[in-house]
Enzyme design. Structure first.
Site, PDB file in Angstrom:
ATOM      1  N   ARG A   1      -7.752   3.691   2.727  1.00 49.88           N
ATOM      2  CA  ARG A   1      -6.837   3.305   1.516  1.00 49.88           C
ATOM      3  C   ARG A   1      -6.099   4.754   1.159  1.00 49.88           C
ATOM      4  O   ARG A   1      -6.609   5.603   1.688  1.00 49.88           O
ATOM      5  CB  ARG A   1      -7.609   2.548   0.421  1.00 49.88           C
ATOM      6  CG  ARG A   1      -9.154   2.758   0.728  1.00 49.88           C
ATOM      7  CD  ARG A   1      -9.535   4.299   0.036  1.00 49.88           C
ATOM      8  NE  ARG A   1      -8.652   4.594  -1.139  1.00 49.88           N
ATOM      9  CZ  ARG A   1      -8.351   5.989  -1.602  1.00 49.88           C
ATOM     10  NH1 ARG A   1      -8.724   6.770  -0.870  1.00 49.88           N
ATOM     11  NH2 ARG A   1      -7.873   6.105  -2.668  1.00 49.88           N
ATOM     12  N   GLY A   2      -5.609   4.520  -0.027  1.00 57.44           N
ATOM     13  CA  GLY A   2      -4.592   5.496  -0.582  1.00 57.44           C
ATOM     14  C   GLY A   2      -3.197   5.700   0.439  1.00 57.44           C
ATOM     15  O   GLY A   2      -3.156   5.412   1.299  1.00 57.44           O
TER      16      GLY A   2
ATOM     17  N   ARG B   1      -1.061  -5.228   2.234  1.00 60.66           N
ATOM     18  CA  ARG B   1      -1.172  -4.687   0.942  1.00 60.66           C
ATOM     19  C   ARG B   1       0.071  -4.591   0.221  1.00 60.66           C
ATOM     20  O   ARG B   1       1.052  -3.954   1.009  1.00 60.66           O
ATOM     21  CB  ARG B   1      -2.252  -3.513   0.590  1.00 60.66           C
ATOM     22  CG  ARG B   1      -3.432  -3.651   1.074  1.00 60.66           C
ATOM     23  CD  ARG B   1      -4.538  -2.448   0.710  1.00 60.66           C
ATOM     24  NE  ARG B   1      -4.604  -2.306  -0.886  1.00 60.66           N
ATOM     25  CZ  ARG B   1      -5.187  -1.239  -1.535  1.00 60.66           C
ATOM     26  NH1 ARG B   1      -5.514  -0.288  -0.966  1.00 60.66           N
ATOM     27  NH2 ARG B   1      -5.501  -1.410  -2.746  1.00 60.66           N
TER      28      ARG B   1
ATOM     29  N   ASP C   1       1.274   5.324  -5.813  1.00 60.03           N
ATOM     30  CA  ASP C   1       1.328   4.264  -4.676  1.00 60.03           C
ATOM     31  C   ASP C   1       2.815   3.781  -4.489  1.00 60.03           C
ATOM     32  O   ASP C   1       3.233   3.635  -3.553  1.00 60.03           O
ATOM     33  CB  ASP C   1       0.532   3.149  -4.860  1.00 60.03           C
ATOM     34  CG  ASP C   1      -0.773   3.190  -4.796  1.00 60.03           C
ATOM     35  OD1 ASP C   1      -1.467   3.891  -5.802  1.00 60.03           O
ATOM     36  OD2 ASP C   1      -1.597   3.292  -3.576  1.00 60.03           O
TER      37      ASP C   1
END
Ligand code: MRU
Length: 362
Positions: A57-58, A100, A248
């Site tokens: 993630r990230g 995502r 993001d």
């Protein structure tokens, strides 16, 4: 699955082997800080699942993982025929894009992989897969370089003895290496500036407590963990001189999406006269969006709130809303720290002046 030495530095995402038979290896971030183990992804379903459940993630790390995932997918139906490799790559890219929605780096990296296939021209299937792996390595290597440059530019903004608040995790675990917001802090620390970090716990998945506190401890940076709802009090007590967070997706006017709770921190910072910085590479900008209203916000499973980490903490049947990100308006952002320098003040003109049209957005 293999156990890692916890003292780091640690490879967040890596490729093991050659293009024809290699695979993607990542730290399983869902297991930190209790266990430091790696997972191997041998097919695209494994890569998709790792992104979806936040094993990786990230924003930048998701992009790097997806790029390597594209290599795995491109050879999925064999490499004898280059046309088959191209079709498999396109299908893999479309599939991984559903994992995502918010971090634009995912779409950016997969777009680069498709462009690399187009640019390869008339080559054999195995040669095409070699080229794709080279492109994925380039994406990872560029991310490492961008993080170091962000660290250098951002450290200049921190003064000796600053208390720095950060939210979520924008460290080495969220990138190919070293981080964005944490790169600023690591660099200032290495320069002997004696900064002290306050890490928001970051409900509901606790990236601040589990990952940021762990990374800072590993690198010997003084860190104090606080619950998200303590930030106002800690600012009022005069313990915070700067806020630095990651992002993001950043729209053309500088509106920045980041982990849920970031917008609230920005409002608190404004109320207390504390400069609020966003640190992000150019791969996190989405210049196709005029402002942040068009940024898709991921909604996640209610169980993350009602049964986080396996223990029920809310009554059965309660309604839950779980947006994973929010958008901080540009007017609350003091500056955006990129690998090319600092955008300050933050508006459409200054963003364009620094980033121009030099990168494609999708
Ligand atoms: O849901 P996550 O853990 O992927 O959210 C991560 C963040 O919000 C980070 O701050 C952002 O991706 C920047 S990482 C350099």
């Amino acid at each position: 699955m293999s156990e890692l030495n916890q003292s780091g530095p640690f490879p967040t995402v890596s490729w093991i082997g050659d293009a024809s038979s290699g695979f993607l290896r990542m730290i399983d971030q869902t297991r930190l800080p209790g266990e430091c183990v790696e997972i191997d992804c041998l097919d695209t379903a494994a890569v998709w699942g790792a992104i979806k459940r936040l094993s990786v993630r990230g924003a930048p790390a998701i992009g790097v993982a997806a790029a390597y995932g594209a290599v795995v997918g491109a050879r999925g139906r064999g490499t004898d025929d280059p046309a088959t490799v191209r079709t498999s790559l396109k299908e893999t890219s479309a599939y991984l894009q559903t994992s995502r929605p918010t971090a634009v780096n995912l779409f950016w990296a997969l777009g680069r992989m498709e462009e690399a296939a187009d640019a390869a021209g008339d080559v054999s299937g195995p040669e095409l897969v070699d080229r794709l792996l080279a492109e994925a390595h380039a994406i990872a290597e560029e991310d490492r370089a961008m993080c170091r440059a962000i660290g250098r530019h951002g450290a200049d903004l921190l003064a000796t003895g600053d208390g720095v608040l950060t939210h979520c995790n924008a460290g080495g675990l969220a990138t190919a290496d070293y981080g964005t917001a944490l790169a600023v802090i690591f660099t200032a620390h290495e320069q002997g500036k004696g900064v002290h970090v306050f890490a928001d716990e970051t409900r509901p998945l606790l990236q601040g407590a589990r990952l940021t506190a762990w990374e800072l401890q590993n690198r010997g940076v003084p860190v104090t963990l606080i619950c998200d709802n303590m930030a106002a009090q800690v600012m009022k007590e005069g313990k915070i001189q700067k806020v630095v967070v990651g992002a993001d997706r950043i729209a053309a006017n500088g509106d920045a999406a980041n982990k849920i709770g970031t917008y609230g921190v920005a409002l608190l910072a404004r109320a207390h006269g504390v400069p609020f910085y966003v640190a992000a590479p150019s791969s996190t900008f989405d210049l196709s969006l005029a402002d942040g209203s068009g940024i898709p916000i991921e909604e996640r499973d209610p169980l993350e709130i009602t049964e986080g980490f396996g223990r029920r903490t809310a009554p059965e049947g309660v309604a839950v809303y779980n947006p994973a990100f929010d958008v901080t308006p540009a007017e609350l952002i003091t500056g955006i720290i990129t690998e090319r320098g600092v955008v300050q003040p933050v508006d459409a003109e200054t963003v364009r002046a620094l980033l121009g049209d030099s990168r494609a957005t999708r």
